[in-house]
Design a protein around this motif. Structure first.
Motif, PDB file in Angstrom:
ATOM      1  N   VAL A 123       0.843  -1.194   0.000  1.00 34.16           N
ATOM      2  CA  VAL A 123       0.000   0.000   0.000  1.00 34.16           C
ATOM      3  C   VAL A 123       0.879   1.245   0.000  1.00 34.16           C
ATOM      4  N   ILE A 124       0.543   2.207  -0.861  1.00 35.03           N
ATOM      5  CA  ILE A 124       1.295   3.456  -0.925  1.00 35.03           C
ATOM      6  C   ILE A 124       0.928   4.318   0.279  1.00 35.03           C
ATOM      7  N   ASP A 125       1.915   4.742   1.029  1.00 36.10           N
ATOM      8  CA  ASP A 125       1.714   5.550   2.230  1.00 36.10           C
ATOM      9  C   ASP A 125       2.626   6.779   2.154  1.00 36.10           C
ATOM     10  N   PRO A 126       2.119   7.920   1.616  1.00 38.03           N
ATOM     11  CA  PRO A 126       2.964   9.118   1.443  1.00 38.03           C
ATOM     12  C   PRO A 126       3.574   9.610   2.750  1.00 38.03           C
ATOM     13  N   ARG A 127       2.816   9.534   3.856  1.00 34.72           N
ATOM     14  CA  ARG A 127       3.347  10.001   5.140  1.00 34.72           C
ATOM     15  C   ARG A 127       4.572   9.180   5.540  1.00 34.72           C
ATOM     16  N   ARG A 128       4.462   7.876   5.384  1.00 36.45           N
ATOM     17  CA  ARG A 128       5.603   7.011   5.685  1.00 36.45           C
ATOM     18  C   ARG A 128       6.769   7.304   4.727  1.00 36.45           C
ATOM     19  N   TYR A 153       7.505  10.196   3.252  1.00 40.17           N
ATOM     20  CA  TYR A 153       8.174  11.432   3.665  1.00 40.17           C
ATOM     21  C   TYR A 153       9.077  11.195   4.874  1.00 40.17           C
ATOM     22  N   LEU A 154       8.571  10.433   5.847  1.00 46.82           N
ATOM     23  CA  LEU A 154       9.354  10.166   7.058  1.00 46.82           C
ATOM     24  C   LEU A 154      10.640   9.410   6.713  1.00 46.82           C
ATOM     25  N   LEU A 155      10.525   8.398   5.864  1.00 47.46           N
ATOM     26  CA  LEU A 155      11.702   7.622   5.475  1.00 47.46           C
ATOM     27  C   LEU A 155      12.668   8.463   4.640  1.00 47.46           C
ATOM     28  N   GLY A 156      12.114   9.269   3.726  1.00 45.63           N
ATOM     29  CA  GLY A 156      12.954  10.129   2.902  1.00 45.63           C
ATOM     30  C   GLY A 156      13.695  11.165   3.732  1.00 45.63           C
ATOM     31  N   LEU A 157      12.976  11.777   4.671  1.00 46.06           N
ATOM     32  CA  LEU A 157      13.626  12.747   5.562  1.00 46.06           C
ATOM     33  C   LEU A 157      14.711  12.074   6.398  1.00 46.06           C
ATOM     34  N   THR A 158      14.422  10.868   6.882  1.00 41.41           N
ATOM     35  CA  THR A 158      15.417  10.137   7.678  1.00 41.41           C
ATOM     36  C   THR A 158      16.686   9.898   6.865  1.00 41.41           C
ATOM     37  N   ALA A 159      16.522   9.461   5.621  1.00 36.32           N
ATOM     38  CA  ALA A 159      17.681   9.179   4.771  1.00 36.32           C
ATOM     39  C   ALA A 159      18.520  10.426   4.550  1.00 36.32           C
ATOM     40  N   LEU A 177      20.522   4.303   2.998  1.00 35.59           N
ATOM     41  CA  LEU A 177      20.206   3.829   1.657  1.00 35.59           C
ATOM     42  C   LEU A 177      18.926   3.000   1.657  1.00 35.59           C
ATOM     43  N   MET A 178      18.750   2.172   2.685  1.00 33.18           N
ATOM     44  CA  MET A 178      17.534   1.374   2.780  1.00 33.18           C
ATOM     45  C   MET A 178      16.316   2.259   3.049  1.00 33.18           C
ATOM     46  N   CYS A 179      16.495   3.301   3.874  1.00 25.88           N
ATOM     47  CA  CYS A 179      15.397   4.260   4.110  1.00 25.88           C
ATOM     48  C   CYS A 179      14.999   4.936   2.802  1.00 25.88           C
ATOM     49  N   PHE A 180      16.019   5.325   2.031  1.00 30.60           N
ATOM     50  CA  PHE A 180      15.754   5.967   0.739  1.00 30.60           C
ATOM     51  C   PHE A 180      15.019   5.005  -0.187  1.00 30.60           C
ATOM     52  N   ASN A 181      15.469   3.763  -0.226  1.00 26.76           N
ATOM     53  CA  ASN A 181      14.869   2.766  -1.104  1.00 26.76           C
ATOM     54  C   ASN A 181      13.402   2.529  -0.745  1.00 26.76           C
ATOM     55  N   MET A 182      13.099   2.452   0.562  1.00 27.11           N
ATOM     56  CA  MET A 182      11.722   2.244   0.996  1.00 27.11           C
ATOM     57  C   MET A 182      10.874   3.494   0.749  1.00 27.11           C
ATOM     58  N   ALA A 183      11.492   4.681   0.917  1.00 26.17           N
ATOM     59  CA  ALA A 183      10.760   5.921   0.656  1.00 26.17           C
ATOM     60  C   ALA A 183      10.354   6.012  -0.804  1.00 26.17           C
TER      61      ALA A 183
END
Length: 299
Positions: free
Chosen positions: A3-8, A10-16, A227-233
């Motif tokens: 499921v696409i979760d934009p909030r998640r 953004y959080l993962l992208g910001l973390t990366a 890198l994994m956070c970016f990949n999941m984001a």
């Protein structure tokens, strides 16, 4: 299908990007170790941790697909070389007091990607993209004129990362297996360097009884976690949206350089950075307008 979760996303992208932006704090703790030795150990620990993570990878037969395409191994070997060069230049720049120039490299990286698309992929640039590239070029020329020399740290970081991304764009290997294969292809070089330098700081038995040793051993996680956070984001956000977030990392590096490590940032550098920032603003506006037009046509 996930499921696409934009909030998640953004959080993962910001973390990366925040983790990447805070990398100097980590590498400064290792500044007593030569940059090339840090990179050799980083390759070693990244390869080991990557091997562990691959045991939980959802596609266990990925390596068969890779072996069936020898050209892909050549591409990944080249990617590994570019990645190691990028790591080496960045670590050296951070610990040599050249973080401002390193941040410049990652500011111009998106515009280098646009230029590589024009030259290598024969992509056509829109007018605003031409303007963005021209402003970035003006900023680099400003640096050359003011310091009477080429900002090679910035250009090398942007160039290595740009070509690395370009090669990956042409391959179908997933991010985690790709990075693990790259580090394993680099492993003989890293082990060879350590073998040829038996007096290296990290090979002294007493070293592994220090806190610095634990920090160095963490380099695998430091490399792979963002890198994994970016990949999941990327699974939850449009790639262009991630593109807007990428400015967080060089901004944090610049702020750390000027406000925390007291690196000089004179008016001439401000003028050069202003040209780059103007180019990035134009680039961002063009990306937003193009996404809007695409959405309207598809709607």
């Amino acid at each position: 299908m996930s499921v696409i979760d934009p909030r998640r996303g953004y959080l993962l992208g910001l973390t990366a990007y925040v983790l990447w932006g805070l990398f100097p704090l980590y590498f400064k703790l290792l500044q007593t170790i030569p940059a090339i030795e840090i990179v050799a150990q980083r390759v070693l620990w990244s390869a080991l941790l990557g091997l562990v993570l691959l045991q939980f990878w959802k596609h266990p037969c990925w390596w068969r697909e890779l072996l069936a395409q020898p050209r892909m191994l050549v591409a990944l070997a080249l990617c590994g070389t570019l990645l190691a060069a990028n790591w080496l230049i960045y670590v050296w720049a951070v610990n040599d007091g050249r973080m401002v120039e390193a941040s410049l490299g990652y500011y111009i990286s998106p515009l280098i990607n646009v230029l590589l698309g024009l030259v290598v992929l024969r992509e056509r640039l829109r007018r605003l993209q031409w303007l963005a590239v021209a402003l970035a070029a003006l900023g680099v020329l400003q640096q050359i004129w003011q310091v009477d020399g080429v900002p090679w740290v910035a250009l090398s970081l942007a160039g290595c990362f740009g070509v690395y991304g370009l090669i990956h764009k042409q391959t179908s290997v997933a991010v985690l297996p790709g990075l693990v294969v790259e580090t394993w292809l680099l492993l003989p070089v890293a082990l060879g360097w350590l073998w040829l330098h038996p007096s290296a700081a990290t090979l002294v038995p007493d070293f592994w009884q220090t806190g610095t040793a634990w920090l160095l051993a963490a380099s695998g996680a430091v490399t792979l976690v963002p890198l994994m956070c970016f990949n999941m984001a990327a699974r939850h956000l449009p790639y262009a949206t991630l593109g807007f977030l990428q400015y967080i990392a060089p901004t944090l590096v610049l702020l750390l350089a000027v406000w925390f490590y007291d690196e000089p940032f004179d008016p001439a550098q401000l003028a050069a950075f202003s040209c780059i920032w103007a180019g990035l603003l134009v680039y961002s506006v063009d990306t937003w307008l193009n996404l809007r037009r695409t959405h309207q046509r598809s709607g």
